[in-house]
Design an enzyme around this catalytic site. Structure first.
Site, PDB file in Angstrom:
ATOM      1  N   PRO A  89      13.399 106.372  57.718  1.00 35.06           N
ATOM      2  CA  PRO A  89      12.514 107.219  56.923  1.00 35.06           C
ATOM      3  C   PRO A  89      11.103 106.657  56.880  1.00 35.06           C
ATOM      4  O   PRO A  89      10.152 107.386  56.622  1.00 35.06           O
ATOM      5  CB  PRO A  89      13.127 107.180  55.522  1.00 35.06           C
ATOM      6  CG  PRO A  89      14.437 106.496  55.644  1.00 35.06           C
ATOM      7  CD  PRO A  89      14.457 105.744  56.930  1.00 35.06           C
ATOM      8  N   LYS A  94       2.063 117.464  54.635  1.00 38.66           N
ATOM      9  CA  LYS A  94       3.470 117.027  54.680  1.00 38.66           C
ATOM     10  C   LYS A  94       4.379 118.159  54.218  1.00 38.66           C
ATOM     11  O   LYS A  94       4.154 118.752  53.162  1.00 38.66           O
ATOM     12  CB  LYS A  94       3.682 115.786  53.813  1.00 38.66           C
ATOM     13  CG  LYS A  94       5.107 115.265  53.888  1.00 38.66           C
ATOM     14  CD  LYS A  94       5.238 113.874  53.305  1.00 38.66           C
ATOM     15  CE  LYS A  94       6.672 113.380  53.338  1.00 38.66           C
ATOM     16  NZ  LYS A  94       7.237 113.307  54.693  1.00 38.66           N
ATOM     17  N   HIS A 104       1.273 111.769  49.486  1.00 41.26           N
ATOM     18  CA  HIS A 104       1.097 112.001  50.926  1.00 41.26           C
ATOM     19  C   HIS A 104      -0.003 113.028  51.175  1.00 41.26           C
ATOM     20  O   HIS A 104      -0.414 113.748  50.271  1.00 41.26           O
ATOM     21  CB  HIS A 104       2.403 112.506  51.554  1.00 41.26           C
ATOM     22  CG  HIS A 104       3.393 111.406  51.823  1.00 41.26           C
ATOM     23  ND1 HIS A 104       4.216 110.902  50.836  1.00 41.26           N
ATOM     24  CD2 HIS A 104       3.685 110.709  52.951  1.00 41.26           C
ATOM     25  CE1 HIS A 104       4.979 109.935  51.349  1.00 41.26           C
ATOM     26  NE2 HIS A 104       4.675 109.803  52.639  1.00 41.26           N
TER      27      HIS A 104
END
Ligand code: NAD
Length: 297
Positions: free
Chosen positions: A154, A187, A183
């Site tokens: 991940p 995303k 983020h």
């Protein structure tokens, strides 16, 4: 490095031509294909593979219309490599014969790609996040049946891996914890794969010790308390200006402990990705998590 360099020959040439090892022995380079080569991560991966003397980029796939007919090296900004971007894996298998398929696409595609790779004895290295637990188990079974190494991370950055390891340690003493991940605005999945993995590692450590909370919170805006993974709250921020960041905040009596990691550039993921590419063929079955490839003791 020029495209004609023997270190970085394309699929039509002697792609497995040996690269010199430090000991002077002949060591074949790892033949790598990249799925998602036109994406933010894919382009960075293309550059990193090209720059590594132990690897050779032999294939590239992306469904983006603007990538069709382009050369993977051009997309990655390293000059023409003679590696065409294919629209499908089936097309790519015909022109290239990779040993490893690095995947930075979207979760549904990564799952299908990894299955197709394993069916051919090609080792997937999956950076794409958002695979379900069932999908991971399916890949684990397939990798084992095919006796082919496979790897999922991940997060490929060493700092993020250390953040997760330290969080797992801290949870033994401070079981009350919340996670904030931040983020870039493009995303797709939320929460991030890193946040989910961190929460899972904490859950394994803290066992049944749960956060002390009021049985009913007066939440006046839906989602204000974040997502809830077995008692661990996860909050996702999406804004331009961020790359990949996470805070793991532990609360205890009259104290808090914050473990924070920041990836400020996508190159932070490349050393971990290259390590996985070089190790995946020697793995037996599927391994999840970069911490399992590092000697962290
Ligand atoms: P992006 O949108 O910039 O790139 C994805 C690319 O995949 C696009 O070019 C798209 O056209 C292509 N694609 C989509 N479906 C495809 C298919 N079926 N076959 C081939 N190509 C296909 O996204 P990104 O920012 O590069 O992120 C990609 C993934 O990597 C995301 O899941 C992200 O969360 C993950 N990521 C993981 C890490 C890590 O360390 N593991 C780090 C950063 C990002």
């Amino acid at each position: 490095m020029p495209a004609s360099s023997p270190q970085h020959a394309g699929p039509e040439s002697e792609a497995t031509a040996p690269g010199p090892s430090p000991a002077g022995e002949v060591k074949p380079r790892v033949r790598v294909a990249v799925a998602g080569i036109a994406g933010r991560m894919g382009r960075e991966v293309g550059r990193a593979i090209h720059a590594d003397p132990d690897c050779v980029l032999v294939g590239a796939v992306d469904v983006a219309p603007h990538a069709q007919g382009r050369d993977a090296g051009q997309l990655a900004g390293v000059g023409e490599l003679g590696v065409p971007v294919c629209a499908s894996l089936a097309e790519m298998w015909e022109s290239a014969h990779p040993e490893v398929l690095v995947d930075f696409t979207i979760a549904p595609a990564a799952f299908v790609n990894a299955q197709a790779a394993l069916e051919r004895g090609v080792s997937p290295v999956i950076g794409t996040t958002g695979l379900t637990a069932d999908q991971v188990e399916t890949l684990r079974r397939l990798a084992s049946e095919r006796a082919t190494g496979a790897f999922i991370a991940p997060n490929f950055s060493i700092g993020a891996v250390l953040m997760m390891v330290f969080a797992r340690q801290a949870a033994r003493y401070l079981p009350e914890v919340e996670i904030i991940e931040l983020h870039h605005e493009k995303k797709v999945d939320a929460p991030s794969g890193t946040a989910l993995r961190t929460a899972q590692l904490i859950l394994e450590t803290r066992g049944l010790r749960m956060a002390q909370r009021p049985s009913q919170e007066d939440v006046r805006l839906e989602g204000a308390r974040g997502g809830d993974l077995e008692g661990i709250r996860i909050h996702s921020v999406r804004l331009p200006g961020y790359v990949a960041h996470q805070e793991v905040i532990f609360g205890g009596h009259a104290q808090t402990l914050t473990i924070r990691h920041d990836s400020t550039d996508r190159t932070s993921f490349m050393p971990g990705m290259l390590l996985a590419v070089k190790r995946v063929r020697s793995l037996s079955g599927l391994v999840v998590g970069l911490e399992n490839l590092l000697d962290l003791e």
